[in-house]
Motif scaffolding. Structure first.
Motif, PDB file in Angstrom:
ATOM      1  N   ALA A 390     -21.621  35.316  41.992  1.00 45.27           N
ATOM      2  CA  ALA A 390     -21.355  33.936  42.410  1.00 45.27           C
ATOM      3  C   ALA A 390     -20.828  33.156  41.217  1.00 45.27           C
ATOM      4  O   ALA A 390     -21.020  33.542  40.065  1.00 45.27           O
ATOM      5  CB  ALA A 390     -22.636  33.293  42.945  1.00 45.27           C
ATOM      6  N   ILE A 391     -20.139  32.065  41.510  1.00 43.43           N
ATOM      7  CA  ILE A 391     -19.707  31.132  40.463  1.00 43.43           C
ATOM      8  C   ILE A 391     -20.476  29.831  40.666  1.00 43.43           C
ATOM      9  O   ILE A 391     -20.516  29.288  41.774  1.00 43.43           O
ATOM     10  CB  ILE A 391     -18.192  30.853  40.535  1.00 43.43           C
ATOM     11  N   LEU A 392     -21.090  29.349  39.613  1.00 44.43           N
ATOM     12  CA  LEU A 392     -21.754  28.039  39.642  1.00 44.43           C
ATOM     13  C   LEU A 392     -20.873  27.040  38.905  1.00 44.43           C
ATOM     14  O   LEU A 392     -20.438  27.295  37.779  1.00 44.43           O
ATOM     15  CB  LEU A 392     -23.126  28.105  38.969  1.00 44.43           C
ATOM     16  N   ILE A 393     -20.605  25.911  39.546  1.00 38.20           N
ATOM     17  CA  ILE A 393     -19.844  24.832  38.920  1.00 38.20           C
ATOM     18  C   ILE A 393     -20.813  23.680  38.637  1.00 38.20           C
ATOM     19  O   ILE A 393     -21.530  23.220  39.531  1.00 38.20           O
ATOM     20  CB  ILE A 393     -18.709  24.334  39.835  1.00 38.20           C
ATOM     21  N   PHE A 394     -20.847  23.250  37.376  1.00 34.45           N
ATOM     22  CA  PHE A 394     -21.667  22.104  36.967  1.00 34.45           C
ATOM     23  C   PHE A 394     -20.748  20.993  36.479  1.00 34.45           C
ATOM     24  O   PHE A 394     -19.689  21.256  35.895  1.00 34.45           O
ATOM     25  CB  PHE A 394     -22.622  22.498  35.831  1.00 34.45           C
ATOM     26  N   LYS A 395     -21.166  19.746  36.703  1.00 35.54           N
ATOM     27  CA  LYS A 395     -20.406  18.597  36.194  1.00 35.54           C
ATOM     28  C   LYS A 395     -21.377  17.559  35.646  1.00 35.54           C
ATOM     29  O   LYS A 395     -22.437  17.328  36.217  1.00 35.54           O
ATOM     30  CB  LYS A 395     -19.572  17.975  37.320  1.00 35.54           C
ATOM     31  N   LYS A 396     -20.973  16.937  34.551  1.00 29.89           N
ATOM     32  CA  LYS A 396     -21.813  15.911  33.930  1.00 29.89           C
ATOM     33  C   LYS A 396     -21.719  14.577  34.659  1.00 29.89           C
ATOM     34  O   LYS A 396     -22.657  13.796  34.652  1.00 29.89           O
ATOM     35  CB  LYS A 396     -21.400  15.727  32.464  1.00 29.89           C
ATOM     36  N   ASP A 397     -20.582  14.304  35.274  1.00 34.14           N
ATOM     37  CA  ASP A 397     -20.372  12.984  35.875  1.00 34.14           C
ATOM     38  C   ASP A 397     -20.028  13.154  37.351  1.00 34.14           C
ATOM     39  O   ASP A 397     -18.870  13.158  37.735  1.00 34.14           O
ATOM     40  CB  ASP A 397     -19.233  12.264  35.125  1.00 34.14           C
ATOM     41  N   LYS A 398     -21.062  13.312  38.182  1.00 29.62           N
ATOM     42  CA  LYS A 398     -20.845  13.531  39.617  1.00 29.62           C
ATOM     43  C   LYS A 398     -20.929  12.206  40.377  1.00 29.62           C
ATOM     44  O   LYS A 398     -21.771  11.365  40.076  1.00 29.62           O
ATOM     45  CB  LYS A 398     -21.913  14.480  40.161  1.00 29.62           C
ATOM     46  N   PRO A 399     -20.083  12.036  41.401  1.00 29.78           N
ATOM     47  CA  PRO A 399     -20.112  10.780  42.155  1.00 29.78           C
ATOM     48  C   PRO A 399     -21.301  10.672  43.115  1.00 29.78           C
ATOM     49  O   PRO A 399     -21.695   9.583  43.514  1.00 29.78           O
ATOM     50  CB  PRO A 399     -18.792  10.805  42.934  1.00 29.78           C
ATOM     51  N   ASP A 400     -21.879  11.828  43.536  1.00 32.99           N
ATOM     52  CA  ASP A 400     -23.045  11.799  44.430  1.00 32.99           C
ATOM     53  C   ASP A 400     -23.923  13.006  44.109  1.00 32.99           C
ATOM     54  O   ASP A 400     -23.621  13.782  43.210  1.00 32.99           O
ATOM     55  CB  ASP A 400     -22.620  11.814  45.905  1.00 32.99           C
ATOM     56  N   ASN A 401     -25.031  13.169  44.860  1.00 30.46           N
ATOM     57  CA  ASN A 401     -25.946  14.264  44.531  1.00 30.46           C
ATOM     58  C   ASN A 401     -25.861  15.437  45.506  1.00 30.46           C
ATOM     59  O   ASN A 401     -26.798  16.227  45.635  1.00 30.46           O
ATOM     60  CB  ASN A 401     -27.386  13.755  44.442  1.00 30.46           C
ATOM     61  N   SER A 402     -24.729  15.575  46.196  1.00 26.50           N
ATOM     62  CA  SER A 402     -24.562  16.710  47.113  1.00 26.50           C
ATOM     63  C   SER A 402     -24.129  17.957  46.338  1.00 26.50           C
ATOM     64  O   SER A 402     -23.609  17.867  45.220  1.00 26.50           O
ATOM     65  CB  SER A 402     -23.528  16.370  48.182  1.00 26.50           C
ATOM     66  N   VAL A 403     -24.342  19.123  46.951  1.00 27.09           N
ATOM     67  CA  VAL A 403     -23.903  20.405  46.376  1.00 27.09           C
ATOM     68  C   VAL A 403     -23.118  21.146  47.444  1.00 27.09           C
ATOM     69  O   VAL A 403     -23.577  21.297  48.582  1.00 27.09           O
ATOM     70  CB  VAL A 403     -25.103  21.261  45.918  1.00 27.09           C
ATOM     71  N   LEU A 404     -21.913  21.595  47.097  1.00 30.60           N
ATOM     72  CA  LEU A 404     -21.077  22.319  48.045  1.00 30.60           C
ATOM     73  C   LEU A 404     -21.351  23.821  47.937  1.00 30.60           C
ATOM     74  O   LEU A 404     -21.373  24.374  46.831  1.00 30.60           O
ATOM     75  CB  LEU A 404     -19.596  22.046  47.760  1.00 30.60           C
ATOM     76  N   PHE A 405     -21.571  24.469  49.073  1.00 28.31           N
ATOM     77  CA  PHE A 405     -21.743  25.921  49.127  1.00 28.31           C
ATOM     78  C   PHE A 405     -20.522  26.521  49.812  1.00 28.31           C
ATOM     79  O   PHE A 405     -20.127  26.076  50.898  1.00 28.31           O
ATOM     80  CB  PHE A 405     -23.007  26.274  49.931  1.00 28.31           C
ATOM     81  N   ILE A 406     -19.928  27.525  49.166  1.00 26.64           N
ATOM     82  CA  ILE A 406     -18.768  28.226  49.733  1.00 26.64           C
ATOM     83  C   ILE A 406     -19.098  29.710  49.808  1.00 26.64           C
ATOM     84  O   ILE A 406     -19.473  30.321  48.793  1.00 26.64           O
ATOM     85  CB  ILE A 406     -17.497  28.015  48.874  1.00 26.64           C
ATOM     86  N   ASP A 407     -18.968  30.294  50.992  1.00 29.13           N
ATOM     87  CA  ASP A 407     -19.193  31.732  51.153  1.00 29.13           C
ATOM     88  C   ASP A 407     -17.844  32.426  51.314  1.00 29.13           C
ATOM     89  O   ASP A 407     -17.280  32.497  52.400  1.00 29.13           O
ATOM     90  CB  ASP A 407     -20.078  32.001  52.373  1.00 29.13           C
ATOM     91  N   ALA A 408     -17.323  32.902  50.182  1.00 33.16           N
ATOM     92  CA  ALA A 408     -16.026  33.600  50.203  1.00 33.16           C
ATOM     93  C   ALA A 408     -16.225  35.105  50.103  1.00 33.16           C
ATOM     94  O   ALA A 408     -15.308  35.831  49.722  1.00 33.16           O
ATOM     95  CB  ALA A 408     -15.162  33.104  49.048  1.00 33.16           C
ATOM     96  N   SER A 409     -17.413  35.582  50.452  1.00 34.45           N
ATOM     97  CA  SER A 409     -17.757  36.994  50.240  1.00 34.45           C
ATOM     98  C   SER A 409     -16.967  37.953  51.120  1.00 34.45           C
ATOM     99  O   SER A 409     -16.861  39.133  50.803  1.00 34.45           O
ATOM    100  CB  SER A 409     -19.254  37.201  50.467  1.00 34.45           C
TER     101      SER A 409
END
Length: 507
Positions: A390-409
């Motif tokens: 899997a790839i985890l994407i982190f950001k220091k300055d996010k506009p909201d607290n949601s997390v996107l999940f993508i299943d490209a398997s």
């Protein structure tokens, strides 16, 4: 031979040069010899090309020309040229001569081919018993020099044109070595499609500082730099990396120069135990982009020293002794710039759901609103392992607290031994990431509350439902078909009996 170089022909000629070693030395050993010889041959051809140009301009004035040549990107001291080695190839001592030439090259080029404690060719010796006894070794190296002297491997800039051709050839070789490298392949190479995907998502900008703390041969770093060059027609960016394995660090340094990436700083050493990318006050440097494909679940990563880490990287918790995944993640988080910092890291799926100390660290990172996206990749993408990552994407300055999940398997092109992400697969992931929309059976935008209700477990199937209902079976239709088949079978049996009677086998 001044005909323009063809990338495919160059690649084939380089791969054919490996025949010199096949059956005598393992690919993991001879890859260093081939890649180093390519580096030496290119530098020698550039030097010769420029020397000939000056000779045309100024006539036969060796002192003047030598003075002009001091401004070259690389200095080639007397005796260290590929052609000097080639002329003496029939004499004993090829291995020793090549090593001496490489040492002279290092000495003449100062910090370009070394860091504070290590030189590029330190772990690469052509005068090694791995090539057999002296006579066999001398013969193998003579063949190698003759392979690289072929017209197809004339790498003079007047013939090559763009430096990309050389860089592409170097990457081509690294990829082929990785494909046959077994478990060790992952130590030095990230598949180009995965690098493309990460670079596209992290969206490097002009002026960015970009770091890979487990940089291998440097391909992921250079993909990020390439995005800036292609998008802005600019080389205003800086590449930083660290690599623990000495011979792989050497590959990265050579790779950078063969791609024309002069604005780089690649350090040698263990990133977790001894981070080398430090600011003037001795603290960790901070970067706009941090990205890596670190070793999966590294055993003995340095847990015994983590509690007293002088950089405070493990204040959210100390990862388990036998799984270093979160050690790399925590190091990378600490090196992000406060506003522009964004990060992409390749991880095994266990990172998403393992409990105990890893669960606590994961919860902390989510509560701090650092996690931006989780992307599930297909299996058999990476060299040396068949497991999906899997790839985890982190950001220091996010506009909201949601997390996107993508299943490209399930989205890939199947290969014989290796699966591939196509351009369409990559575009779909990137588009979904940018729009941050839920797509049936592909992606889901989860709120912090939903993640909390799942006990901070990030296992993708908890958020993206890919279950396909089986088509309902019409039992009456099946019964009708069965009756029809039985009737057909009875008719065939009757027909067969008639044939047998005709042939005299009937009762």
């Amino acid at each position: 031979m001044n005909t323009p170089i063809n990338q495919d022909a160059l690649n084939k000629a380089l791969w054919a040069a490996c025949d010199t070693f096949r059956g005598t030395v393992s690919a993991d050993t001879y890859k260093d010899f081939i890649l180093t010889m390519l580096f030496l041959k290119y530098i020698s051809d550039v030097w010769q090309d420029h020397y000939d140009e000056y000779k045309k301009q100024y006539g036969d004035e060796p002192e003047l020309i030598n003075e002009m040549m001091k401004n070259e990107r690389f200095v080639l001291p007397p005796g260290s040229s590929f052609y000097t080695l080639y002329e003496k190839r029939h004499e004993p001592g090829n291995g020793e001569r090549i090593d001496q030439a490489l040492h002279a090259l290092e000495e003449a080029n100062g910090t370009k081919l070394r860091d504070a404690s290590k030189s590029v060719f330190q772990d690469i010796s052509f005068n090694t018993d791995k090539l057999g006894e002296e006579k066999q070794k001398n013969t193998i190296l003579r063949h190698l020099l003759e392979d690289f002297a072929k017209p197809e491997l004339n790498l003079q800039p007047s013939r090559v044109g763009s430096l990309d051709v050389i860089g592409n050839a170097y990457e081509y070789l690294i990829k082929l070595f990785a494909a046959g490298g077994g478990q060790k392949a992952g130590e030095f190479y990230t598949p180009p499609e995965v690098s493309d995907l990460i670079a596209e998502i992290l969206d490097p900008q002009e002026g960015d500082t970009i770091c890979d703390p487990a940089c291998g041969s440097g391909s992921l770093l250079m993909k990020c730099g390439r995005k800036v060059r292609d998008r802005f027609n600019s080389k205003k960016y800086a590449l930083y990396g660290q690599e623990a394995i000495g011979s792989t660090w050497s590959l990265a340094k050579m790779n950078m120069f063969l791609h024309g990436e002069d604005n780089h700083k690649i350090e040698w050493g263990d990133t977790i135990r001894n981070p080398k990318l430090l600011d003037k006050n001795g603290g960790l440097m901070h970067f706009d982009i941090v990205t890596a494909n670190p070793p999966f679940s590294l055993d003995k990563w340095g847990q015994d020293e983590a509690e007293h880490d002088p950089f405070g990287r493990f204040r959210r918790g100390i990862p388990p002794k036998t799984k270093g995944d979160y050690a790399f993640i925590l190091h990378m988080i600490e090196t992000l710039k406060p506003r522009t910092g964004r990060m992409g890291v390749v991880v095994p799926h266990g990172v998403l759901f393992r409990s105990s100390s890893e669960g606590k660290i994961r919860q902390q990172l989510i509560e701090e609103n650092l996690l931006d996206c989780v992307i599930g990749l297909p299996e058999k993408l990476f060299y040396g392992t068949g497991i999906p990552a899997a790839i985890l994407i982190f950001k220091k300055d996010k506009p909201d607290n949601s997390v996107l999940f993508i299943d490209a398997s399930c989205e890939f092109r199947a290969g014989k031994n290796q699966n591939l992400l196509t351009a369409e697969n990559i575009d779909k992931i990137v588009t979904t990431y940018r729009t941050r929309e839920s797509v049936d059976k592909y992606s889901y935008l989860a709120s912090l509350k939903e993640i909390q209700e799942n006990d901070y477990n990030l296992n993708i199937p908890r958020y993206v439902d890919t279950f396909e209902e089986e088509e309902e079976v019409d039992l009456m239709a099946v019964r009708t078909e069965r009756v029809a088949l039985k009737a057909q079978l009875a008719a065939l049996e009757t027909e067969m009996d008639a044939y047998l009677k005709e042939l005299g086998y009937g009762s």
